[in-house]
Design an enzyme around this catalytic site. Structure first.
Site, PDB file in Angstrom:
ATOM      1  N   GLU A   1      35.809 131.385  31.670  1.00  0.00           N
ATOM      2  CA  GLU A   1      36.438 131.076  32.961  1.00  0.00           C
ATOM      3  C   GLU A   1      37.923 130.778  32.789  1.00  0.00           C
ATOM      4  O   GLU A   1      38.764 131.297  33.537  1.00  0.00           O
ATOM      5  CB  GLU A   1      35.754 129.856  33.605  1.00  0.00           C
ATOM      6  CG  GLU A   1      34.259 129.999  33.892  1.00  0.00           C
ATOM      7  CD  GLU A   1      33.922 131.104  34.883  1.00  0.00           C
ATOM      8  OE1 GLU A   1      34.847 131.645  35.531  1.00  0.00           O
ATOM      9  OE2 GLU A   1      32.735 131.452  35.013  1.00  0.00           O
TER      10      GLU A   1
ATOM     11  N   ASN B   1      40.970 133.082  34.159  1.00  0.00           N
ATOM     12  CA  ASN B   1      41.970 132.542  35.084  1.00  0.00           C
ATOM     13  C   ASN B   1      43.400 132.825  34.618  1.00  0.00           C
ATOM     14  O   ASN B   1      44.263 133.161  35.427  1.00  0.00           O
ATOM     15  CB  ASN B   1      41.772 131.032  35.268  1.00  0.00           C
ATOM     16  CG  ASN B   1      40.694 130.720  36.292  1.00  0.00           C
ATOM     17  OD1 ASN B   1      40.255 131.599  37.033  1.00  0.00           O
ATOM     18  ND2 ASN B   1      40.258 129.468  36.332  1.00  0.00           N
TER      19      ASN B   1
ATOM     20  N   ARG C   1      37.606 137.155  44.555  1.00  0.00           N
ATOM     21  CA  ARG C   1      37.090 136.033  43.760  1.00  0.00           C
ATOM     22  C   ARG C   1      36.280 135.069  44.618  1.00  0.00           C
ATOM     23  O   ARG C   1      36.375 135.087  45.840  1.00  0.00           O
ATOM     24  CB  ARG C   1      38.246 135.275  43.103  1.00  0.00           C
ATOM     25  CG  ARG C   1      39.258 136.155  42.379  1.00  0.00           C
ATOM     26  CD  ARG C   1      38.788 136.633  41.049  1.00  0.00           C
ATOM     27  NE  ARG C   1      38.288 135.563  40.215  1.00  0.00           N
ATOM     28  CZ  ARG C   1      37.552 135.755  39.128  1.00  0.00           C
ATOM     29  NH1 ARG C   1      37.234 136.966  38.745  1.00  0.00           N
ATOM     30  NH2 ARG C   1      37.115 134.744  38.413  1.00  0.00           N
TER      31      ARG C   1
END
Ligand SMILES: Nc1ncnc2c1ncn2[C@@H]1O[C@H](COP(=O)(O)OP(=O)(O)O)[C@@H](O)[C@H]1O
Ligand SMILES: Nc1ncnc2c1ncn2[C@@H]1O[C@H](COP(=O)(O)OP(=O)(O)O)[C@@H](O)[C@H]1O
Lengths: 143, 110, 143, 110
Positions: free
Chosen positions: C48, C52, C105
């Site tokens: 994650e 990002n 997203r």
């Protein structure tokens, strides 16, 4: 892959990191469509170079090892670097069976590196460190 | 990761995992203790099936054990090496001094 | 392990490196006797944070991502850092479902990181970059 | 890495590997093309057995496809999730909107 891919890795000269180093390089290399045999060649060569930095480069000390890998058009280039004791005579070090720790080692590490990789270049300076650049050539088919 | 048994005058060792600078020393000690405790042992049989990786540090230990058992008139016998491991063993000339077999049974009947 | 172990990894912001990053951390963490579940938590959290940096930090650009991992007495600390666009309002970014790319997203990345790791600290400066420090705590049993 | 078949009004997808930022886009396109080409499809059945890893990027694609088939009155059905994958799916509240089964047969008889 939009751009040429690369990675740089740094870790302390602990023997447990030899496995980490070769596995990390293998995972990075697996984005290429290379054979299992080529992947194994790279793993063994990385294992030898990193082991040498741990046991010879930092023989009486501890230090940092730098490992980098780079994908170019038709080659995979791995560099292993230490800031350890250095090699006074590289030609001698490359001889089959030559080792400065004969009670423990067989002097096969550099032989394996030269055998398994397509191009090898070693630069070293006493008390400054050693840098081993290893290249595996192939027709690149990035996934 | 290491287990062994003795059959007749052969020490049969099963090794698992990756044999490198980090794992070679305990492997060496394990075999040397068995050899020291039982002077009857002649042959060393290495079950390689579960060895995923070997480099010159692992090979060095095996070559060192070969010297010890050779002094006792014993032989070094590999059982079920993977193609990858066999390639690396061959690089060191192992096929000139050791035997390669596909089963422990075959190793013991050599 | 004689000393506390650590590693530092650097790579470009390509999506293919998200797999490389989480696998490298997992291989490094596997020297600890942690459960499969803890290892999976760490992998997802790293995935994650690195994702990002790739999609948000370097949204309209390309850059380098820094990943480091450190083993301390009772914790595994992973840091993911980019030199990208930064987060103007971290509290807002942490809200469930908040995302600056709603057409693509789901705004779950930071939620997952907070859910899966024991301690998380995010520092960010607009146009300077973002640093996410994630800690997994456990009783260390080094092998 | 991706294969599929249509049974009755269900699209059955088999996925392999790791679903993340890099692999989610082709996964999305694959499903969207099937849905666009066959307006009869209602249910989406995902065979998860060979999924080794999933994160919020993978989940995002699945949640997005859920919205599409919900508009058609269809359902989202997972088949054989590993415990690890199931844990991550649960984090996103997936168990509140989707069905979880142990076989395609069970999925089709829901
Ligand atoms: N990174 C290094 N730093 C210092 N000396 C090195 C390094 N790598 C190799 N050497 C020297 O070269 C010799 C031969 O290396 P090698 O062929 O790998 O055999 P071995 O590791 O068995 O000694 C070593 O014994 C050592 O003296
Ligand atoms: N490294 C980063 N650099 C810049 N912005 C970020 C970064 N990480 C997160 N953000 C911001 O925080 C928001 C929420 O992030 P997250 O919860 O991971 O959801 P998502 O990735 O689905 O948008 C993002 O949409 C983005 O605006």
């Amino acid at each position: 892959m939009e751009n040429k891919n690369w990675m740089k890795l740094e870790f302390p000269s602990e023997s447990v990191n030899v496995l980490f180093a070769r596995t990390a390089v293998a995972v990075f290399a697996s984005q290429l469509e290379i054979t299992l045999e080529e992947l194994e060649d790279i793993k063994v060569a990385v294992s030898e170079a990193v082991s040498n930095s741990v046991i010879h480069g930092y023989r009486d000390s501890h230090g940092t090892i730098l490992l980098s890998a780079e994908i170019s058009d038709n080659a995979f280039v791995v560099t292993v670097e230490d800031y350890g004791c250095g090699i006074p005579d590289i030609e001698q070090a490359k001889e089959t069976g030559y080792t400065t720790i004969p009670q423990e080692r067989m002097g096969l590490g550099l032989i394996f590196i030269y055998e398994l990789m397509d191009k090898v270049s070693i630069t070293s300076e006493v008390n400054q460190g050693t840098k081993v650049v290893m290249t595996k050539e192939f027709v690149l088919q990035a996934t | 990761m290491l287990s062994s048994k003795t059959v007749d005058r052969a020490l049969i060792i099963s090794v698992e995992g990756e044999l490198d600078l980090h794992t070679a020393p305990p492997f060496k000690e394990y075999i040397d203790e068995k050899l020291a405790n039982n002077s009857d042992i002649k042959d060393l049989v290495l079950q390689m099936e579960k060895i995923k990786f070997i480099d010159s540090s692992g090979l060095g230990v095996i070559l060192g054990r070969y010297k010890l058992i050779k002094e006792r008139g014993g032989r070094l016998i590999f059982v079920t090496c993977s193609p990858q491991v066999y390639r690396i063993l061959k690089l060191s000339g192992m096929q000139k001094i050791a035997y390669f077999t596909d089963s422990v049974k075959e190793a013991l009947s050599l």
